[in-house]
Design a protein around this motif. Structure first.
Motif, PDB file in Angstrom:
ATOM      1  N   LEU A 128       0.378  57.919  19.377  1.00 47.95           N
ATOM      2  CA  LEU A 128      -0.296  57.776  20.670  1.00 47.95           C
ATOM      3  C   LEU A 128      -0.057  59.008  21.529  1.00 47.95           C
ATOM      4  CD1 LEU A 128       0.787  54.099  21.367  1.00 47.95           C
ATOM      5  CD2 LEU A 128      -1.347  54.876  20.314  1.00 47.95           C
ATOM      6  N   GLN A 129      -1.145  59.704  21.883  1.00 47.02           N
ATOM      7  CA  GLN A 129      -1.031  60.906  22.716  1.00 47.02           C
ATOM      8  C   GLN A 129      -1.877  60.730  23.975  1.00 47.02           C
ATOM      9  OE1 GLN A 129      -3.015  64.516  21.634  1.00 47.02           O
ATOM     10  NE2 GLN A 129      -1.435  65.823  22.529  1.00 47.02           N
ATOM     11  N   PRO A 130      -1.265  60.345  25.094  1.00 47.62           N
ATOM     12  CA  PRO A 130      -2.013  60.266  26.344  1.00 47.62           C
ATOM     13  C   PRO A 130      -2.255  61.657  26.926  1.00 47.62           C
ATOM     14  CG  PRO A 130       0.275  59.700  26.731  1.00 47.62           C
ATOM     15  CD  PRO A 130       0.131  59.899  25.244  1.00 47.62           C
ATOM     16  N   THR A 131      -3.455  61.860  27.456  1.00 44.20           N
ATOM     17  CA  THR A 131      -3.783  63.138  28.098  1.00 44.20           C
ATOM     18  C   THR A 131      -4.174  62.898  29.548  1.00 44.20           C
ATOM     19  OG1 THR A 131      -5.074  65.185  27.876  1.00 44.20           O
ATOM     20  CG2 THR A 131      -6.240  63.113  27.446  1.00 44.20           C
ATOM     21  N   HIS A 132      -4.280  63.961  30.324  1.00 47.75           N
ATOM     22  CA  HIS A 132      -4.528  63.918  31.778  1.00 47.75           C
ATOM     23  C   HIS A 132      -3.356  63.252  32.494  1.00 47.75           C
ATOM     24  CE1 HIS A 132      -8.419  64.956  30.318  1.00 47.75           C
ATOM     25  NE2 HIS A 132      -8.916  63.741  30.213  1.00 47.75           N
ATOM     26  N   ILE A 133      -2.135  63.419  31.993  1.00 40.64           N
ATOM     27  CA  ILE A 133      -0.995  62.724  32.588  1.00 40.64           C
ATOM     28  C   ILE A 133      -0.670  63.219  33.994  1.00 40.64           C
ATOM     29  CG2 ILE A 133      -0.002  62.251  30.324  1.00 40.64           C
ATOM     30  CD1 ILE A 133       2.100  64.470  31.024  1.00 40.64           C
ATOM     31  N   ASN A 134      -1.217  64.369  34.380  1.00 37.61           N
ATOM     32  CA  ASN A 134      -0.994  64.891  35.732  1.00 37.61           C
ATOM     33  C   ASN A 134      -2.134  64.546  36.671  1.00 37.61           C
ATOM     34  OD1 ASN A 134      -2.420  66.694  33.963  1.00 37.61           O
ATOM     35  ND2 ASN A 134      -2.315  68.287  35.531  1.00 37.61           N
ATOM     36  N   ARG A 135      -2.980  63.588  36.272  1.00 33.48           N
ATOM     37  CA  ARG A 135      -4.097  63.181  37.128  1.00 33.48           C
ATOM     38  C   ARG A 135      -3.581  62.597  38.443  1.00 33.48           C
ATOM     39  NH1 ARG A 135      -9.330  62.072  36.180  1.00 33.48           N
ATOM     40  NH2 ARG A 135      -9.131  62.127  33.918  1.00 33.48           N
ATOM     41  N   ARG A 145       7.724  67.327  22.991  1.00 34.34           N
ATOM     42  CA  ARG A 145       6.696  66.290  23.100  1.00 34.34           C
ATOM     43  C   ARG A 145       5.767  66.507  24.286  1.00 34.34           C
ATOM     44  NH1 ARG A 145      11.013  61.556  22.260  1.00 34.34           N
ATOM     45  NH2 ARG A 145      11.598  62.025  20.088  1.00 34.34           N
ATOM     46  N   ILE A 146       5.563  67.731  24.685  1.00 31.00           N
ATOM     47  CA  ILE A 146       4.697  68.038  25.833  1.00 31.00           C
ATOM     48  C   ILE A 146       3.769  69.175  25.452  1.00 31.00           C
ATOM     49  CG2 ILE A 146       6.410  69.631  26.813  1.00 31.00           C
ATOM     50  CD1 ILE A 146       4.113  67.349  28.888  1.00 31.00           C
ATOM     51  N   SER A 147       2.523  69.077  25.868  1.00 32.86           N
ATOM     52  CA  SER A 147       1.564  70.164  25.655  1.00 32.86           C
ATOM     53  C   SER A 147       0.723  70.312  26.907  1.00 32.86           C
ATOM     54  CB  SER A 147       0.672  69.890  24.439  1.00 32.86           C
ATOM     55  OG  SER A 147      -0.060  68.691  24.612  1.00 32.86           O
ATOM     56  N   VAL A 195       2.902  63.808  25.013  1.00 34.16           N
ATOM     57  CA  VAL A 195       2.065  63.681  26.209  1.00 34.16           C
ATOM     58  C   VAL A 195       1.439  65.027  26.548  1.00 34.16           C
ATOM     59  CG1 VAL A 195       3.382  61.717  27.065  1.00 34.16           C
ATOM     60  CG2 VAL A 195       4.032  64.021  27.781  1.00 34.16           C
ATOM     61  N   ASP A 196       0.239  64.966  27.148  1.00 31.30           N
ATOM     62  CA  ASP A 196      -0.561  66.183  27.337  1.00 31.30           C
ATOM     63  C   ASP A 196      -0.979  66.354  28.790  1.00 31.30           C
ATOM     64  OD1 ASP A 196      -2.066  68.458  26.293  1.00 31.30           O
ATOM     65  OD2 ASP A 196      -3.854  67.275  26.740  1.00 31.30           O
ATOM     66  N   ILE A 197      -0.651  67.503  29.339  1.00 29.05           N
ATOM     67  CA  ILE A 197      -1.034  67.894  30.696  1.00 29.05           C
ATOM     68  C   ILE A 197      -2.389  68.593  30.640  1.00 29.05           C
ATOM     69  CG2 ILE A 197      -0.470  69.520  32.572  1.00 29.05           C
ATOM     70  CD1 ILE A 197       2.502  69.025  31.849  1.00 29.05           C
TER      71      ILE A 197
END
Length: 393
Positions: A221-228, A278-280, A246-248
């Motif tokens: 599971l890779q959530p993106t837009h985590i800085n929304r 674990r961050i991109s 997790v993806d910024i």
């Protein structure tokens, strides 16, 4: 010809001091004094980097290579992204996907566009599916798409916590994640489920329920837009500590929006001791960036750009952040998640994807798969329908 790059201040992405690289075809074949000893030999083209910083080519794990958009009628569909828009930003590997429009735009179109970028000298992959459930596929099956189609590495970007999503149930998310995971095992691919996070009330709860109620490995599971939103950043930290990647998103900076600027988001994640592997950071290049009011009415529209990735990296480096702490989020971290073993680092046996930076971190040269796409700030290789004459900033 083979290419000797001498006097590189190498970050691979760790700081490895002054070094020399020999490139044959698409691959780095020698490093150090062994490489330098071949200078002057026949068939070797030598280039002196004069102590400039040389980093791995950026790996953009979220871009709308066929164009996104469509939230404001057919005229709001974004065109596909040219080769030069990626290479000018130092991007040498990209993963394409579908968003809101997974009806007119198709997985087949993504696969063809990824192959076109490959033919033009980039490295490109894509996801099957899009925002909605059931995911749109090329073969009729998530597993078959991942197993049988060379360019497909997972599923995404499936939308949760967003009024534009199809509001998948927990069981639907578990089933889709399971299909991606098993296909990844069968094909030795990443098999990830790339999850779009919107502004919805549930935040990251759907992801946490999948982790709680299933045996799906967290890395799938890779959530993106985590800085929304700032609240999503806190949830993303918890997800990363539980094993998710997790993806910024490098959104264009706008003080009127609630999102946390990408450079600030990565700095906060690292300062809070988030798991460093674990961050991109990705660009959302070619994607439509709409903003809606509380009633779901569109009130503004922007477009993601590949250079937002580079601008974020430059901002971090210019602020004094050590390159070895921030570069992994742009290079080796996404490469490792996506099982791209020859990407994200600079060493013998790795693909010759690299970026040469000036003292102020402006891009001077870009090499992708052993070919110079940019030299001395001038574009050398162009996409089929690009016009010559572009320069880097």
């Amino acid at each position: 010809m083979m290419k000797l790059l001498k006097n590189c201040r190498l970050h691979s992405p760790m700081d490895e001091g002054m070094d020399h690289l020999l490139v044959a075809g698409e691959v780095i074949v020698l490093r150090g004094e062994q490489a330098l000893a071949l200078e002057g030999s026949g068939g070797i083209e030598s280039a002196d980097m004069e102590g400039r910083m040389v980093i791995p080519g950026l790996v953009d794990c979220h871009a709308h290579i066929t164009g996104g958009g469509g939230e404001d009628g057919p005229e709001s569909r974004v065109p596909s992204v040219d080769l030069g828009a990626f290479t000018a930003a130092g991007v040498t590997s990209v993963v394409g996907l579908l968003g809101t429009d997974d009806l007119v735009r198709t997985t087949g179109e993504l696969v063809v566009r990824a192959r076109a970028l490959m033919a033009e000298g980039l490295s490109a992959w894509c996801y099957t599916g899009g925002y909605h459930v059931p995911p749109v596929t090329l073969t009729g099956s998530i597993r078959a798409d991942i197993v049988h189609i060379d360019r497909v590495v997972g599923v995404g970007e499936l939308a949760v916590s967003d009024h534009r999503s199809s509001h998948p149930t927990d069981q639907e998310l578990i089933r889709i994640a399971s299909e991606a995971h098993v296909a990844g095992l069968m094909a030795n691919k990443a098999g990830v489920l790339h999850l779009h996070l919107g502004d919805g009330k549930q935040g990251m709860d759907p992801l946490f329920r999948v982790l709680r109620d299933s045996d799906i490995p967290a890395r799938v599971l890779q959530p993106t837009h985590i800085n929304r939103q700032p609240a999503l950043m806190d949830e993303a930290m918890e997800a990363a500590r539980r094993g998710c990647h997790v993806d910024i998103t490098a959104f264009p900076e706008d003080p009127s929006h609630a999102d946390v600027p990408a450079a600030e988001a990565l700095a906060r994640y690292l300062d809070d001791n988030g798991p460093s592997g674990r961050i991109s950071v990705s660009s959302d290049g070619g994607g439509c960036l709409p903003h809606f009011d509380d009633h779901g009415h569109l009130h503004s529209l922007d477009v993601g750009r590949p250079d937002s990735l580079l601008l974020t990296l430059q901002k971090l480096l210019r602020s004094g952040r050590p390159a070895e702490t921030v570069l992994p989020a742009f290079t080796c971290n996404p490469a490792e998640l996506l099982k791209l073993p020859r990407k994200g680092r600079l060493d013998v046996g790795m693909d010759a994807d690299l970026v040469v930076l000036e003292e102020d971190y402006a891009v001077r040269d870009v090499m992708a798969r052993g070919q110079w796409h940019w030299r001395d700030g001038q574009q050398r290789l162009f996409g089929t329908f690009e016009k010559p004459g572009r320069k880097t900033d």
